[in-house]
Design a protein around this motif. Structure first.
Motif, PDB file in Angstrom:
ATOM      1  N   ALA A  35     -10.539  78.444  -3.968  1.00  0.00           N
ATOM      2  CA  ALA A  35      -9.432  78.110  -2.741  1.00  0.00           C
ATOM      3  C   ALA A  35      -8.540  77.529  -1.440  1.00  0.00           C
ATOM      4  O   ALA A  35      -7.865  78.117  -1.133  1.00  0.00           O
ATOM      5  CB  ALA A  35     -10.683  78.683  -1.679  1.00  0.00           C
ATOM      6  N   ALA A  36      -8.766  76.323  -2.798  1.00  0.00           N
ATOM      7  CA  ALA A  36      -7.788  75.032  -1.816  1.00  0.00           C
ATOM      8  C   ALA A  36      -6.228  75.890  -2.218  1.00  0.00           C
ATOM      9  O   ALA A  36      -4.902  75.101  -1.663  1.00  0.00           O
ATOM     10  CB  ALA A  36      -8.282  74.079  -2.219  1.00  0.00           C
ATOM     11  N   VAL A  37      -6.037  76.214  -3.387  1.00  0.00           N
ATOM     12  CA  VAL A  37      -4.565  77.153  -3.599  1.00  0.00           C
ATOM     13  C   VAL A  37      -3.732  77.392  -2.544  1.00  0.00           C
ATOM     14  O   VAL A  37      -2.514  76.798  -3.052  1.00  0.00           O
ATOM     15  CB  VAL A  37      -4.500  78.002  -5.169  1.00  0.00           C
ATOM     16  CG1 VAL A  37      -2.975  77.764  -5.187  1.00  0.00           C
ATOM     17  CG2 VAL A  37      -5.045  77.213  -5.986  1.00  0.00           C
ATOM     18  N   PRO A  38      -3.977  78.189  -2.144  1.00  0.00           N
ATOM     19  CA  PRO A  38      -3.670  79.216  -0.963  1.00  0.00           C
ATOM     20  C   PRO A  38      -2.920  78.164   0.088  1.00  0.00           C
ATOM     21  O   PRO A  38      -1.862  78.404   0.942  1.00  0.00           O
ATOM     22  CB  PRO A  38      -3.897  80.557  -0.722  1.00  0.00           C
ATOM     23  CG  PRO A  38      -4.812  80.345  -1.973  1.00  0.00           C
ATOM     24  CD  PRO A  38      -5.518  79.640  -2.131  1.00  0.00           C
ATOM     25  N   PHE A  39      -4.331  77.955   0.631  1.00  0.00           N
ATOM     26  CA  PHE A  39      -3.822  76.910   1.712  1.00  0.00           C
ATOM     27  C   PHE A  39      -2.986  75.393   0.886  1.00  0.00           C
ATOM     28  O   PHE A  39      -2.629  74.774   2.845  1.00  0.00           O
ATOM     29  CB  PHE A  39      -5.461  75.992   1.291  1.00  0.00           C
ATOM     30  CG  PHE A  39      -5.620  74.984   2.989  1.00  0.00           C
ATOM     31  CD1 PHE A  39      -5.123  75.571   4.530  1.00  0.00           C
ATOM     32  CD2 PHE A  39      -5.663  73.955   3.429  1.00  0.00           C
ATOM     33  CE1 PHE A  39      -5.272  74.847   5.584  1.00  0.00           C
ATOM     34  CE2 PHE A  39      -5.534  73.010   4.149  1.00  0.00           C
ATOM     35  CZ  PHE A  39      -5.779  73.245   5.601  1.00  0.00           C
ATOM     36  N   ALA A  40      -3.403  75.580   0.084  1.00  0.00           N
ATOM     37  CA  ALA A  40      -2.276  73.998  -0.380  1.00  0.00           C
ATOM     38  C   ALA A  40      -0.830  74.043  -0.025  1.00  0.00           C
ATOM     39  O   ALA A  40      -0.083  73.523  -0.189  1.00  0.00           O
ATOM     40  CB  ALA A  40      -2.768  73.341  -1.953  1.00  0.00           C
ATOM     41  N   ALA A  41      -0.284  75.669  -0.844  1.00  0.00           N
ATOM     42  CA  ALA A  41       0.474  76.322  -1.151  1.00  0.00           C
ATOM     43  C   ALA A  41       1.699  75.650   0.548  1.00  0.00           C
ATOM     44  O   ALA A  41       2.851  76.106   0.830  1.00  0.00           O
ATOM     45  CB  ALA A  41       0.674  76.860  -2.103  1.00  0.00           C
ATOM     46  N   TRP A  42       0.909  76.146   1.680  1.00  0.00           N
ATOM     47  CA  TRP A  42       0.742  76.872   2.948  1.00  0.00           C
ATOM     48  C   TRP A  42       1.582  74.704   3.459  1.00  0.00           C
ATOM     49  O   TRP A  42       3.201  75.654   3.801  1.00  0.00           O
ATOM     50  CB  TRP A  42       0.110  77.461   3.686  1.00  0.00           C
ATOM     51  CG  TRP A  42       0.121  77.937   4.937  1.00  0.00           C
ATOM     52  CD1 TRP A  42       1.897  77.386   5.678  1.00  0.00           C
ATOM     53  CD2 TRP A  42      -0.592  77.900   6.335  1.00  0.00           C
ATOM     54  NE1 TRP A  42       1.001  77.979   6.969  1.00  0.00           N
ATOM     55  CE2 TRP A  42       0.022  77.494   7.307  1.00  0.00           C
ATOM     56  CE3 TRP A  42      -1.962  77.488   6.139  1.00  0.00           C
ATOM     57  CZ2 TRP A  42      -0.716  78.026   9.131  1.00  0.00           C
ATOM     58  CZ3 TRP A  42      -2.562  78.161   6.967  1.00  0.00           C
ATOM     59  CH2 TRP A  42      -2.245  78.046   9.038  1.00  0.00           C
ATOM     60  N   CYS A  43       0.279  74.790   2.931  1.00  0.00           N
ATOM     61  CA  CYS A  43       1.013  72.804   3.802  1.00  0.00           C
ATOM     62  C   CYS A  43       1.867  72.113   3.213  1.00  0.00           C
ATOM     63  O   CYS A  43       2.745  71.843   3.968  1.00  0.00           O
ATOM     64  CB  CYS A  43      -0.101  72.427   3.533  1.00  0.00           C
ATOM     65  SG  CYS A  43      -2.069  72.596   4.461  1.00  0.00           S
TER      66      CYS A  43
END
Length: 261
Positions: A35-43
């Motif tokens: 779950a952290a991957v898309p959020f980290a990519a966005w950030c």
């Protein structure tokens, strides 16, 4: 700032509609760290836009360019005078040019002040007033819509690019199919339409929210233009800005055009 706040809320809702499902799918595929991957990519994409090189690239994708030698010579003195008047250092803002006959060239890239080729040809006092207006879009609360449009709507812009990409081959392929007069050409058109329609259907809600955010951003333009004008007046450039606007409107009217302010 009511409209700007609405712009921010809808923009964030649009990004959540895009990033949220991707985050949940990644979580199901590899819990819990997926779950952290898309959020980290966005950030990460958002943080990259803070880099000077990334800001310059973003401005170029929106029609801005570096001034030519003659343009730079004409812009140097009014720009320097404006920065001295406002008490701002050279390195905080970067001046770029967009090819347009309009008077206004507001860019949604933080730290980039854009001026049109038409405005760049104005007399120095009028040019300084127009530059003050453009600089006003980057100051104080005026920077909120700029921040939202540049740093928080990266997924929406990528999504719109994807939709344009999947639909753009359809019309050329249809023209080729008509010219070929072969079944294979129409089969390829059908497959392209099917793929594009599937992508569009999956992206319908986030796309609608992204366009709603863009529409609200345009609605906020009148308010932000008023505040940018107020900044120019605060710097003592109100009469020159008014003269530049009136001259532009008179020229447009003489050519049979009636641009909105």
């Amino acid at each position: 700032m009511t409209v700007s706040l609405a712009t921010t809320v809808v923009a964030l809702a649009g990004e959540a509609a895009i990033v949220g499902p991707l985050t949940y799918a990644a979580y199901l595929a590899r819990p819990p760290w997926g779950a952290a991957v898309p959020f980290a990519a966005w950030c990460g994409l958002a943080l990259l836009t803070f880099l000077p090189a990334a800001r310059s690239w973003t401005a170029r994708t929106r029609g801005c360019r570096e001034p030519t030698g003659s343009e730079r010579s004409g812009l140097r003195r009014p720009w320097r005078s404006l920065l001295d008047r406002a008490g701002l250092p050279d390195e905080r803002y970067r001046l770029m040019v967009t090819d347009s006959d309009d008077l206004n060239a507001c860019t949604s890239v933080r730290g980039i002040v854009a001026v049109t080729t038409h405005a760049a040809s104005l007399p120095a006092p009028h040019l300084e007033a127009v530059l003050a207006h453009e600089l006003g879009h980057q100051r104080g609360l005026q920077a909120l819509p700029v921040f939202v449009a540049t740093h928080l709507t990266v997924p929406s812009r990528i999504l719109c690019w994807v939709l344009r990409t999947v639909w753009s081959p359809v019309v050329p392929m249809w023209k080729r199919a008509v010219a070929w007069q072969r079944p294979i050409g129409f089969v390829l058109v059908f497959l392209l339409v099917a793929v594009a329609a599937s992508v569009t259907l999956l992206a319908a809600l986030p796309t609608a929210l992204a366009y709603a955010a863009a529409a609200l951003h345009r609605l906020a333009k009148t308010s932000t233009d008023h505040d940018a004008d107020a900044y120019a007046v605060h710097l003592g450039l109100g009469p020159d800005l008014l003269t530049a606007v009136e001259t532009h409107l008179e020229k447009a009217a003489s050519e049979g055009e009636f641009p909105l302010p």
